[in-house]
Design an enzyme around this catalytic site. Structure first.
Site, PDB file in Angstrom:
ATOM      1  CB  SER A 123      43.595  41.904  27.819  1.00 25.44           C
ATOM      2  OG  SER A 123      43.725  40.537  27.477  1.00 25.44           O
ATOM      3  NE  ARG A 137      37.221  33.404  30.602  1.00 27.07           N
ATOM      4  CZ  ARG A 137      38.474  33.175  30.966  1.00 27.07           C
ATOM      5  NH1 ARG A 137      38.881  31.936  31.183  1.00 27.07           N
ATOM      6  NH2 ARG A 137      39.316  34.170  31.116  1.00 27.07           N
ATOM      7  N   GLY A 171      41.308  30.068  28.834  1.00 28.33           N
ATOM      8  CA  GLY A 171      41.183  31.271  28.008  1.00 28.33           C
ATOM      9  C   GLY A 171      42.509  31.619  27.344  1.00 28.33           C
ATOM     10  CG  ASP A 192      44.921  35.802  37.084  1.00 28.68           C
ATOM     11  OD1 ASP A 192      43.801  36.089  36.630  1.00 28.68           O
ATOM     12  OD2 ASP A 192      45.865  35.419  36.364  1.00 28.68           O
TER      13      ASP A 192
END
Ligand code: S3P
Length: 440
Positions: free
Chosen positions: A163, A119, A91, A328
């Protein structure tokens, strides 16, 4: 992969180069003037995808182990690739490259594997469209054609979610825009970057002036990053620290097993990545860190963890602004939660559903298989203190799920099996060997 429980972990671990920083060094090096030499480049399949893509755009890339040299093409040098740019499972490759490609005077196509095709790309299509690029894609997924525009329009963009990939995408596009592009983070309770700031640090290191400020309103803070375009970059030497996200698996294994004593060397200690260490400490783990390279753009040093949890009681809660800074690490924190007296609740983490797998579903399903008591929420989960039993678990093709449940298997009773454990190569090909070296 079959895994038997262990009583403790002891010794020293060296981690592969940081995946996030390696992607940025490769992409920024490719559009810089001159040579960029990268040492300790990540041994990750995702970062290999990035190298392939930047070489398809005309940068000359040579690699010898973890040393990578890139002859940058300069900001106006990227060439129209002859085929599709394959981002594999990554990604970060797709979203960061989209920012660069949006500002090119040619069209290009980004694609990826079946996980990446599922995604969301709308999060980068929205700001890049405001900047003047156009996109063709079905339901905003890969494969996606980018109709680049040169120059792009500078924008002020309020990010709907914290993000780093979106922020980095727009900052990279800002290099190809005329004027000042401003990125505003979602409001947070504390000032400072709302997600990892490796792109900001790397761009500054390559000579791009960036400014940052915190804007306070009603007791909350919006972090703004501004970049002036069009801005040139010059190549340089970059040293990548070990991947702190990879360290989280070792930290949790050691903390859960009394008598463990583990030192992790040359690991990145950028404060926008170390929230996992803060949370583990708050929840009762014994962890010390020392920064050893004060003068480098990216802080790095040593982490020492000793086994045993001094739980403060009550349910541990992880939520709010810090979620983006440990996104993560949440799967392995869930495993840690099964060892806490009051268990652990994670909220405000809906982003986990859009990662390499639906990580909320994967964590809940696998922990239930191990006998844990866990409740699933749309934006997180609550896990109670549970005695984990060995089980057969699925990686869902997701490297972080494979590694988190390897740790769960090590601290469980009885043998476990992780189906599809090969995917660890996405971020940490040597994971099982490194673990084998410290399992006692
Ligand atoms: C990354 C940012 C995070 C993270 C991913 C790597 C990066 O994604 O989950 O593994 O290198 O910028 P988001 O920025 O989409 O949260």
């Amino acid at each position: 992969m079959k895994i038997r429980p262990t009583s403790k972990v002891k010794g020293k671990v060296r981690l592969p180069g940081d995946k996030s920083i390696s992607h940025r060094a490769a992409i920024i090096g490719a559009i810089a003037e001159g040579r960029t030499r990268i040492s300790n480049f990540a041994a990750s399949a995702d970062c290999a995808s990035t190298l392939e893509c930047v070489s398809a755009l005309g940068a000359s890339v040579t690699r010898s182990g973890d040393e990578v040299t890139i002859e940058g093409v300069g900001k106006n040098g990227p060439q129209k690739p002859s085929g599709v740019l394959n981002c594999g499972n990554s990604g970060t490759t797709a979203r960061l490259l989209a920012g660069v490609l949006a500002g090119q005077p040619f069209n290009s196509i980004l694609d990826g594997d079946s996980s990446l095709r599922g995604r969301p790309m709308q999060r980068v299509i929205a700001p890049l469209s405001l900047m003047g690029a156009r996109f063709d894609s079905e339901e905003d997924n890969l494969p996606m054609t980018i109709h680049g525009t040169s120059p792009l329009k500078a924008i002020r963009y309020k990010m709907p979610v914290a993000s780093a990939q979106v922020k980095s995408c727009v900052l990279l596009a800002g290099l190809f825009a005329e004027g000042t592009t401003i990125l505003a983070s979602p409001p947070d309770d504390v000032p400072g970057p709302s997600s990892r700031n490796h792109t900001e640090l790397m761009l500054r290191n390559f000579g791009v002036p960036l400014t940052e400020r915190n804007v306070e309103s009603d007791g909350r803070f919006v972090h703004e990053v501004s970049i002036d375009g069009p801005s040139p970059l010059s190549g340089r030497d970059v040293n990548i620290p070990g991947d702190v996200s990879g360290s989280a698996f070792f930290l949790v294994a050691a903390a859960c097993l009394e008598g463990s004593d583990l030192t992790i060397e040359n690991v990145g200690l950028n404060p926008t990545r170390t929230a996992v260490i803060d949370v583990l400490r708050e929840l009762g783990a014994s962890i010390q860190t020392v920064v050893e390279n004060e003068n480098e753009p990216e802080p790095a040093g040593k982490i020492r963890v000793r086994g045993g949890i001094e739980s403060a009681g009550g349910t541990g809660i992880v939520s709010g602004g810090r979620i983006a800074n440990l996104i993560d690490e949440l799967p392995v924190l869930a495993v840690f939660g099964t060892k806490l007296e009051g268990g652990l609740e994670v909220r405000g983490a809906k982003e986990l559903r859009y990662k390499e797998s639906d990580r909320i579903r994967a964590v809940v399903t696998n922990l239930k298989r191990m006998g844990a008591e866990i409740e699933e929420f749309d934006d997180g989960f609550r896990v109670a203190r549970s005695n984990l039993k060995g089980a057969r678990m699925d990686s869902y093709g997701d490297h972080r799920i494979a590694m988190a449940f390897t740790v769960a298997a090590l601290v469980a009773e009885g043998e476990s099996e992780i189906v599809g454990s090969d995917c660890v190569s996405i971020s940490f090909p040597g994971f099982f060997h490194s673990l084998q070296d410290v399992v006692k």
